[in-house]
Design an enzyme around this catalytic site. Structure first.
Site, PDB file in Angstrom:
ATOM      1  N   ARG A   1      40.551  38.914  41.130  1.00 12.31           N
ATOM      2  CA  ARG A   1      39.179  38.628  41.569  1.00 12.31           C
ATOM      3  C   ARG A   1      38.903  37.119  41.549  1.00 12.31           C
ATOM      4  NH1 ARG A   1      36.916  42.471  36.942  1.00 12.31           N
ATOM      5  NH2 ARG A   1      38.961  43.348  37.372  1.00 12.31           N
TER       6      ARG A   1
ATOM      7  N   LYS B   1      50.602  41.697  29.796  1.00  9.37           N
ATOM      8  CA  LYS B   1      50.718  43.146  29.993  1.00  9.37           C
ATOM      9  C   LYS B   1      51.803  43.716  29.074  1.00  9.37           C
ATOM     10  CE  LYS B   1      49.499  43.325  34.935  1.00  9.37           C
ATOM     11  NZ  LYS B   1      48.329  44.219  34.827  1.00  9.37           N
TER      12      LYS B   1
HETATM   13  N1  BES Z   1      47.352  43.685  39.402  1.00  8.39           N
HETATM   14  C1  BES Z   1      46.573  44.353  38.457  1.00  8.39           C
HETATM   15  C2  BES Z   1      46.107  45.726  38.919  1.00  8.39           C
HETATM   16  C3  BES Z   1      47.166  46.749  39.161  1.00  8.39           C
HETATM   17  C4  BES Z   1      47.551  47.608  38.141  1.00  8.39           C
HETATM   18  C5  BES Z   1      47.758  46.867  40.394  1.00  8.39           C
HETATM   19  C6  BES Z   1      48.529  48.550  38.377  1.00  8.39           C
HETATM   20  C7  BES Z   1      48.740  47.816  40.632  1.00  8.39           C
HETATM   21  C8  BES Z   1      49.116  48.661  39.605  1.00  8.39           C
HETATM   22  C9  BES Z   1      45.357  43.521  38.106  1.00  8.39           C
HETATM   23  O1  BES Z   1      45.510  42.156  38.178  1.00  8.39           O
HETATM   24  C10 BES Z   1      44.990  43.847  36.700  1.00  8.39           C
HETATM   25  O2  BES Z   1      45.770  43.537  35.846  1.00  8.39           O
HETATM   26  N2  BES Z   1      43.837  44.454  36.497  1.00  8.39           N
HETATM   27  C11 BES Z   1      43.388  44.830  35.203  1.00  8.39           C
HETATM   28  C12 BES Z   1      41.950  44.419  35.072  1.00  8.39           C
HETATM   29  C13 BES Z   1      41.415  44.519  33.681  1.00  8.39           C
HETATM   30  C14 BES Z   1      42.080  43.479  32.796  1.00  8.39           C
HETATM   31  C15 BES Z   1      39.947  44.315  33.743  1.00  8.39           C
HETATM   32  C16 BES Z   1      43.562  46.324  35.074  1.00  8.39           C
HETATM   33  O3  BES Z   1      43.353  47.031  36.043  1.00  8.39           O
HETATM   34  O4  BES Z   1      43.943  46.775  33.982  1.00  8.39           O
HETATM   35 MN    MN Z   2      46.276  41.354  36.374  1.00  7.06          MN
END
Ligand code: BES
Ligand code: MN
Ligand code: ZN
Length: 483
Positions: free
Chosen positions: A334, A260
C-alpha cells in the site's frame, strides 16, 4: 516462454496415422467425419470410448485420453467433447484440454468441423505454457497443428487470440521468475524492451523518485541492494485522458524488519504480480494496436531487512503530502501504491484508474484462489470490470469500501497508519489506498493475492503464475475505452 509453435494446415495434408505426439478429435453424441476416419485407424477405440461411462461423465470442453492407440504412431489420442453448437467459452475450454495434453512431441488437431477457431486456439495457447526456465528443449510443448478447411482464414482468426496468449505468458514468466533473476533492474529492462511494440517506456530512478517526494515508496525499498524504480508505459491508441493501470511490483517481500515466517516465504517471488499483470495488459493492447489511450505505471521495489531498512515506528511523508506511521513493514504494498497512484493522477489526470496488487493475505482468507477482491468508488465502472472478468472466466468478487473502517487506520503520530489490525484486512488496505485517490477519479482496486499464483493448476494455466487479469483488462479496454 514464447508461445508454442501453432500452425494451420489443410485437412488433406494432415496424416493422423503418422503423427508421433498427440492427435485430437472432436465428438459429442457421435463421431464426426474426421473422428470416424481416426476411429478406423484405431480399430474402433473411439466407438468404444463413446459408449463408456467415462465419456458420459465429461462436461463440454473436457477430453478423454486414449494412450498409445493401436494402428497409430501417436502417444495419445484425445477425444474432446464438443457439442455441435458450442459457445466461445466451451470452445476455449476444449482448447485448454488440448493445450494441457500437449507434450514435446507436439500435436495434430482435426478441427475441420469447428466453426470458431479463435477461442479454440486461444484456450490451447493459454494452457500450453511452460515456465521459460524449466522449458528447456526437452520439456517445452511441441508444435501444435490445426487441420482446418481454410488455413489462411484460420491463421487470421487466430492472430489476436495468439497475441493475447503471448502477453499472458509474458506476465507468467515475470511472476514465476525468482527474485535473484527478476531484480527491479531486470524487470525495468524487460519493460523497456516493449518499446519495440510501439509503447513509450520511461524509467524513473531513485534520484527522480526522491525529487518527486515518493518517500512512501522509497522507504519500502531502502533496505535492498536493488534500486527502487517506477516505470511508466504509454500506449497512445487515441486522444484524450488515459485510463491508468497501476501495479504493485515488490520483486520479493521478506516482510522487512517485520519479517515473515520462513515457511512459504519463497512464494513471495510473486509479490510483483500486479506489476506483471499491468505489463502484460500493456503488451496485449500494443500487440493488437488498441484504439485507446492507456498508461501503465508500476512501482518496482524489494522489501528487505537491513541496516538501512525502514523500521516500525518510522513516519514517512508520501508524495501527496500525507504522513504515514509504519506499524508493520510487511504492509508495504500500500505504501508503494500510494505514491504511484498519486503520481499517476498528478501527471496524467486519468479518466479512470485501476490498481492491481498482491496486497493482503486477508483477501486470500476471504476469497481463496478463486476470486480476486475488487473495490471501487464507482458502481458503473466496477460493473464493467466485473463483466469483463466474467467474459474471460477470471474470478472477481466485489468487497465493500466504507468510511466506517477508517477508525482502524487512524494514527496518533501521523495522518494514518499502514495497518488496520487483523479484521477486515483486505478492506482496510483498500481504505488506505483510497486516501490517495482524488474523489472524482473513478477507481478500482483489485487484490490479486489469491488469484495471481494459485497452489494448483487451473483451467487455463499449469501450477504457478496464472496471468490473472491480463485478459480481463484487455476485454475491459475493448468494451469501454475504445473509440
Ligand atoms: N505480499 C503480502 C500479501 C500476500 C500474502 C500476497 C500472501 C500473497 C500471498 C503483503 O505485502 C503482506 O505482507 N500483507 C500483510 C499485511 C499485514 C501486515 C497488515 C498480510 O496480508 O499479512
Ligand atoms: Mn508484505
Ligand atoms: Zn507484499
Amino acid at each position: 516462454m514464447a508461445l508454442p509453435d501453432i500452425q494451420f494446415t489443410a485437412p488433406d495434408a494432415a496424416a493422423p496415422a503418422a503423427h508421433p505426439g498427440l492427435v485430437a478429435v472432436f465428438a459429442d453424441l457421435a463421431l464426426d467425419t474426421e473422428a470416424r476416419r481416426v476411429n478406423r485407424l484405431a480399430k474402433g477405440a473411439l466407438t468404444r470410448a463413446l459408449a463408456s461411462d467415462a465419456w458420459d461423465k465429461l462436461k463440454p470442453g473436457d477430453a478423454l485420453t486414449l494412450a498409445f492407440p493401436a494402428g497409430m504412431e501417436a502417444q495419445s489420442l484425445l477425444m474432446v467433447k464438443l457439442p455441435r453448437r458450442a459457445d466461445d467459452a466451451t470452445l476455449r475450454k476444449a482448447g485448454a484440454s488440448i493445450g494441457k495434453a500437449l507434450k514435446p512431441a507436439g500435436g495434430l488437431v482435426l478441427a475441420k468441423a469447428v466453426k470458431q477457431l479463435g477461442p479454440l486456439v486461444e484456450g490451447a495457447a493459454l494452457r500450453a505454457y511452460a515456465y521459460a526456465r524449466r522449458a528447456e528443449a526437452p520439456k517445452a510443448p511441441g508444435a501444435l497443428v490445426f487441420a482446418v478447411t481454410d488455413p489462411a482464414e484460420a491463421q487470421a482468426a487466430a492472430a489476436e487470440p495468439l497475441a493475447l496468449a503471448e502477453a499472458v505468458h509474458f506476465t507468467r514468466d515475470l511472476v514465476n521468475d525468482p527474485a535473484n533473476i527478476l531484480t527491479t533492474t531486470e524487470f525495468a529492462d524487460r519493460l523497456e524492451a516493449m518499446r519495440e511494440l510501439g509503447l513509450e517506456v520511461e524509467v524513473l530512478d531513485e534520484p527522480a523518485l526522491e525529487k518527486l517526494g515518493m518517500r512512501a515508496l522509497l522507504g519500502v525499498g531502502q533496505g535492498s541492494e536493488s534500486p527502487s524504480k517506477v516505470v511508466v508505459m504509454q500506449w497512445k491508441g487515441s486522444e484524450g485522458a488515459p485510463l491508468a493501470l497501476i501495479g504493485k511490483g515488490v520483486v520479493f517481500d521478506t516482510g522487512g524488519i517485520s519479517i515473515k515466517p520462513a515457511a512459504g516465504m519463497e512464494e513471495m517471488i510473486m509479490d510483483m504480480g500486479g506489476a506483471g499483470t499491468v505489463a502484460g495488459a500493456m503488451r496485449a493492447l500494443a500487440a493488437r494496436k488498441a484504439k485507446a489511450h492507456v498508461v501503465g505505471l508500476v512501482g518496482l521495489v524489494e522489501n528487505m531487512p537491513d541496516g538501512k531498512a525502514q523500521r516500525p515506528g518510522d513516519v514517512v511523508t508520501s508524495m501527496k503530502g500525507d504522513t504515514i506511521e509504519i506499524i508493520n513493514t510487511d504492509a508495504e504494498g500500500r505504501l508503494v501504491l500510494a505514491d504511484v497512484l498519486w503520481y499517476a493522477q498528478e501527471r496524467f489526470a486519468p479518466s479512470a484508474m485501476i490498481d492491481l496488487a498482491t496486497l493482503t493475505g486477508a483477501c486470500m482468507v476471504a476469497l481463496g484462489y478463486e476470486n480476486a477482491g475488487v473495490f471501487s468508488n464507482d458502481d458503473a465502472f466496477c460493473n464493467a470490470l466485473l463483466s469483463a472478468a466474467q467474459s474471460q472466466e477470471e474470478g472477481a468478487w466485489r468487497l465493500p469500501l466504507s468510511p466506517a473502517y477508517d477508525a482502524l487506520i487512524k494514527s496518533r503520530m501521523a495522518d494514518m497508519k499502514n495497518t488496520g489490525g487483523r479484521w477486515g484486512g483486505a478492506i482496510t488496505a483498500a481504505q488506505f489506498l483510497q486516501r490517495f485517490v482524488k474523489p472524482n477519479t473513478p477507481w478500482i482496486h483489485i487484490d490479486i493475492a489469491g488469484v495471481a499464483y494459485p497452489a494448483s493448476d487451473i483451467d487455463y494455466a499449469p501450477r504457478g503464475a496464472s496471468g490473472w487479469g491480463v485478459r480481463t483488462l484487455n476485454a475491459l479496454v475493448k468494451a469501454k475505452f475504445e473509440s
